[in-house]
Scaffold this active site. Structure first.
Site, PDB file in Angstrom:
ATOM      1  N   ASN A   1       0.651  10.628  -8.576  1.00 30.19           N
ATOM      2  CA  ASN A   1       0.929   9.385  -7.843  1.00 30.19           C
ATOM      3  C   ASN A   1      -0.317   8.948  -7.054  1.00 30.19           C
ATOM      4  O   ASN A   1      -1.433   9.264  -7.434  1.00 30.19           O
ATOM      5  CB  ASN A   1       2.190   9.530  -6.982  1.00 30.19           C
ATOM      6  CG  ASN A   1       2.935   8.202  -6.816  1.00 30.19           C
ATOM      7  OD1 ASN A   1       2.327   7.167  -6.546  1.00 30.19           O
ATOM      8  ND2 ASN A   1       4.237   8.221  -6.983  1.00 30.19           N
ATOM      9  N   ARG A   2      -0.119   8.207  -5.958  1.00 25.40           N
ATOM     10  CA  ARG A   2      -1.250   7.485  -5.368  1.00 25.40           C
ATOM     11  C   ARG A   2      -1.816   8.151  -4.127  1.00 25.40           C
ATOM     12  O   ARG A   2      -1.077   8.708  -3.311  1.00 25.40           O
ATOM     13  CB  ARG A   2      -0.812   6.055  -5.048  1.00 25.40           C
ATOM     14  CG  ARG A   2      -0.511   5.294  -6.336  1.00 25.40           C
ATOM     15  CD  ARG A   2      -0.008   3.890  -6.125  1.00 25.40           C
ATOM     16  NE  ARG A   2       0.150   3.240  -7.424  1.00 25.40           N
ATOM     17  CZ  ARG A   2       1.214   3.384  -8.225  1.00 25.40           C
ATOM     18  NH1 ARG A   2       2.241   4.140  -7.860  1.00 25.40           N
ATOM     19  NH2 ARG A   2       1.263   2.777  -9.402  1.00 25.40           N
TER      20      ARG A   2
ATOM     21  N   HIS B   1      -2.717   9.309 -10.130  1.00 27.89           N
ATOM     22  CA  HIS B   1      -2.591  10.417 -11.089  1.00 27.89           C
ATOM     23  C   HIS B   1      -3.923  11.125 -11.379  1.00 27.89           C
ATOM     24  O   HIS B   1      -4.196  11.497 -12.530  1.00 27.89           O
ATOM     25  CB  HIS B   1      -1.983   9.915 -12.393  1.00 27.89           C
ATOM     26  CG  HIS B   1      -0.561   9.423 -12.278  1.00 27.89           C
ATOM     27  ND1 HIS B   1       0.345   9.914 -11.373  1.00 27.89           N
ATOM     28  CD2 HIS B   1       0.119   8.456 -12.988  1.00 27.89           C
ATOM     29  CE1 HIS B   1       1.507   9.292 -11.527  1.00 27.89           C
ATOM     30  NE2 HIS B   1       1.394   8.400 -12.485  1.00 27.89           N
TER      31      HIS B   1
ATOM     32  N   HIS C   1       6.324  13.923 -15.594  1.00 21.58           N
ATOM     33  CA  HIS C   1       6.433  12.468 -15.754  1.00 21.58           C
ATOM     34  C   HIS C   1       7.279  12.078 -16.973  1.00 21.58           C
ATOM     35  O   HIS C   1       6.907  11.177 -17.728  1.00 21.58           O
ATOM     36  CB  HIS C   1       5.027  11.873 -15.835  1.00 21.58           C
ATOM     37  CG  HIS C   1       4.925  10.466 -15.349  1.00 21.58           C
ATOM     38  ND1 HIS C   1       5.592   9.413 -15.952  1.00 21.58           N
ATOM     39  CD2 HIS C   1       4.248   9.917 -14.308  1.00 21.58           C
ATOM     40  CE1 HIS C   1       5.309   8.300 -15.303  1.00 21.58           C
ATOM     41  NE2 HIS C   1       4.504   8.578 -14.301  1.00 21.58           N
ATOM     42  N   SER C   2       8.425  12.744 -17.159  1.00 13.18           N
ATOM     43  CA  SER C   2       9.317  12.372 -18.276  1.00 13.18           C
ATOM     44  C   SER C   2      10.026  11.061 -18.000  1.00 13.18           C
ATOM     45  O   SER C   2      10.434  10.790 -16.863  1.00 13.18           O
ATOM     46  CB  SER C   2      10.366  13.459 -18.504  1.00 13.18           C
ATOM     47  OG  SER C   2       9.757  14.611 -19.047  1.00 13.18           O
TER      48      SER C   2
ATOM     49  N   ASP D   1       9.572   1.100  -8.612  1.00 17.37           N
ATOM     50  CA  ASP D   1       8.415   2.003  -8.753  1.00 17.37           C
ATOM     51  C   ASP D   1       8.134   2.532  -7.352  1.00 17.37           C
ATOM     52  O   ASP D   1       7.108   2.253  -6.748  1.00 17.37           O
ATOM     53  CB  ASP D   1       7.219   1.248  -9.350  1.00 17.37           C
ATOM     54  CG  ASP D   1       6.095   2.203  -9.774  1.00 17.37           C
ATOM     55  OD1 ASP D   1       6.262   3.418  -9.592  1.00 17.37           O
ATOM     56  OD2 ASP D   1       5.061   1.715 -10.269  1.00 17.37           O
TER      57      ASP D   1
ATOM     58  N   GLN E   1      10.034   9.797  -7.216  1.00 21.78           N
ATOM     59  CA  GLN E   1       9.594   8.456  -7.604  1.00 21.78           C
ATOM     60  C   GLN E   1      10.481   7.984  -8.747  1.00 21.78           C
ATOM     61  O   GLN E   1      10.629   8.666  -9.766  1.00 21.78           O
ATOM     62  CB  GLN E   1       8.126   8.496  -8.075  1.00 21.78           C
ATOM     63  CG  GLN E   1       7.546   7.143  -8.471  1.00 21.78           C
ATOM     64  CD  GLN E   1       6.855   6.405  -7.319  1.00 21.78           C
ATOM     65  OE1 GLN E   1       6.799   6.916  -6.190  1.00 21.78           O
ATOM     66  NE2 GLN E   1       6.348   5.220  -7.578  1.00 21.78           N
TER      67      GLN E   1
ATOM     68  N   GLU F   1      10.314  11.230 -10.966  1.00 18.06           N
ATOM     69  CA  GLU F   1       9.171  12.120 -10.745  1.00 18.06           C
ATOM     70  C   GLU F   1       9.321  12.834  -9.410  1.00 18.06           C
ATOM     71  O   GLU F   1       9.079  12.240  -8.356  1.00 18.06           O
ATOM     72  CB  GLU F   1       7.877  11.296 -10.741  1.00 18.06           C
ATOM     73  CG  GLU F   1       7.689  10.442 -11.993  1.00 18.06           C
ATOM     74  CD  GLU F   1       6.790   9.225 -11.741  1.00 18.06           C
ATOM     75  OE1 GLU F   1       5.697   9.395 -11.166  1.00 18.06           O
ATOM     76  OE2 GLU F   1       7.184   8.107 -12.102  1.00 18.06           O
TER      77      GLU F   1
END
Ligand code: GLA
Length: 376
Positions: free
Chosen positions: A89-90, A115, A191-192, A263, A308, A335
């Site tokens: 993530n960020r 990521h 991250h599925s 998101d 997430q 996530e």
């Protein structure tokens, strides 16, 4: 049962880590009476999960590709099924401060980092695999070391990562561990993207989701959490009772506009930090999803503080398994992770780990079935 097969070769060599210079990936297939799970050593990734519906019919419920070459490089930035890290993530300003020193990740989404790195992150590495037949279990390991050129992914510490996938009845358990010899930042996720009607069955808008979170993290115009933990009550982010994913997704709402749909990170209720010294922490129920038409459902349990929800807002046009072209909202990612941008918000749970505080996390996908509701 654990079966090993070729997953084909992929384009450029992976640039660093355990698999440096290699180009051949493998599938590890775990199966029991209930589930079949296909894993790849490329990205320690989930490539497929066959799960039963309310009539016993199996479908593959995760989005993905048929061969390794489509996963690396991940030219469309989907991160399908991958283990993402060391920084998922960020990260705001693409910088992380650790004990007074500042570390710079690539600014790969405006001024921020997403990521870690598209071609060098853990999802783009070939991991070492060890299968344990007796336990329906595969462990992937990978080491990152400072000092080797480019091998540290810009963060400190010699770090040994492991991800274990294990089948236990209708449950796929993932155990994550990372030891480090120096303080460092670690935020891993899987991250599925799920589509409980089957990966090739189009929009997930009618599938139901519950997320056990009283609060979520609103984002700014660059998708960075502002630091506020906002109550979900009275907003389109209220998933405390199950509702169709598409029910409120088009509502006039500044947060949904910023994310182009969902998101956002939800603050899963009941998080307790793990000091890394006792037994593995116990996962909590974070989300429950159901495709009412087929009666195929899944619960997500995790030890992590955040979840997430990404409703595949940009996956339209990606050609996936069996040549099926995914549409926007053709899958939803859940996530489990530390909150995004935790380095810039000291009040968020800390994702700084040390020699005496190894990273550990457990996430489970527990599949279940319900009576199908035809036409739902
Ligand atoms: C995460 C992010 C999304 C998107 C996907 C990958 O879910 O939050 O914005 O970048 O990864 O496509």
């Amino acid at each position: 049962m654990v079966e090993k097969r070729s997953f084909g070769s992929f384009g450029p060599e992976v640039p660093l880590g355990t698999g440096r210079g290699q180009r051949a990936a493998h599938l590890y297939i775990l199966s029991n009476d209930a589930l079949t799970v296909r894993l790849s050593d490329l990205g320690a990734a989930i490539v497929g999960i066959d799960a039963p519906d309310g009539t016993g019919e199996l479908a593959d419920v995760v989005l993905g590709f048929d061969e390794a070459a489509a996963y690396y490089p991940d030219s469309q930035g989907t991160y399908f099924g991958a283990t993402v890290g060391p920084s998922a993530n960020r990260v705001e300003g693409a910088t992380v401060a650790i004990e007074g020193a500042t570390y710079r990740l690539p600014a790969n989404e405006g001024a921020n980092n997403l990521h870690t790195d598209a071609v060098r992150g853990l999802h783009a590495q070939l991991w070492h695999a060890e299968a344990d037949e007796a336990r329906d279990r595969v462990t992937f390991t990978l080491e990152l070391a400072p000092g080797e050129p480019g091998s540290d992914l810009e963060l400190p510490g010699r770090r040994a990562f492991s991800v274990t996938y294990e089948l236990d009845g209708h449950c796929l358990r993932m155990t994550y561990e990372a030891a480090t010899d120096a303080p460092t930042f670690i935020n891993l996720t899987n991250h599925s993207y799920f589509n409980l009607a089957g990966q090739a069955s189009g929009s997930v808008a009618a599938q139901e989701l519950a997320v056990f979170a009283e609060r979520f993290l609103p984002i700014d115009g660059a998708s960075i959490p502002t630091g506020e933990l906002r109550p979900v009550a009275g907003t389109p982010f209220d998933f405390r009772a199950p509702k169709a994913i598409g029910r409120d997704i088009e509502a006039a709402d500044e947060q949904l506009e910023r994310g182009h749909g969902y998101d956002h990170c939800f603050c899963i209720d009941g998080y307790e930090p793990d000091d890394g010294t006792g037994g593995l922490p116990e996962p909590r129920l974070a989300a429950r999803a159901l495709d009412p038409a087929s009666g195929r459902g899944m619960e997500l349990w995790t030890t992590l503080p955040g979840l997430q929800l990404y409703t595949g807002n940009f996956i339209g046009g990606v050609a996936g398994k069996g040549g099926h072209v995914y549409e926007d909202r053709g899958g939803f990612a859940l996530e489990p992770e530390f909150y995004p941008a935790s380095p810039s918000h000291p009040a968020f749970p800390s994702a700084i780990f040390r020699p005496g505080r190894p990273y550990r996390a457990v996430t489970e996908y527990r599949f279940f079935t319900a009576e199908p509701v035809p036409g739902a």
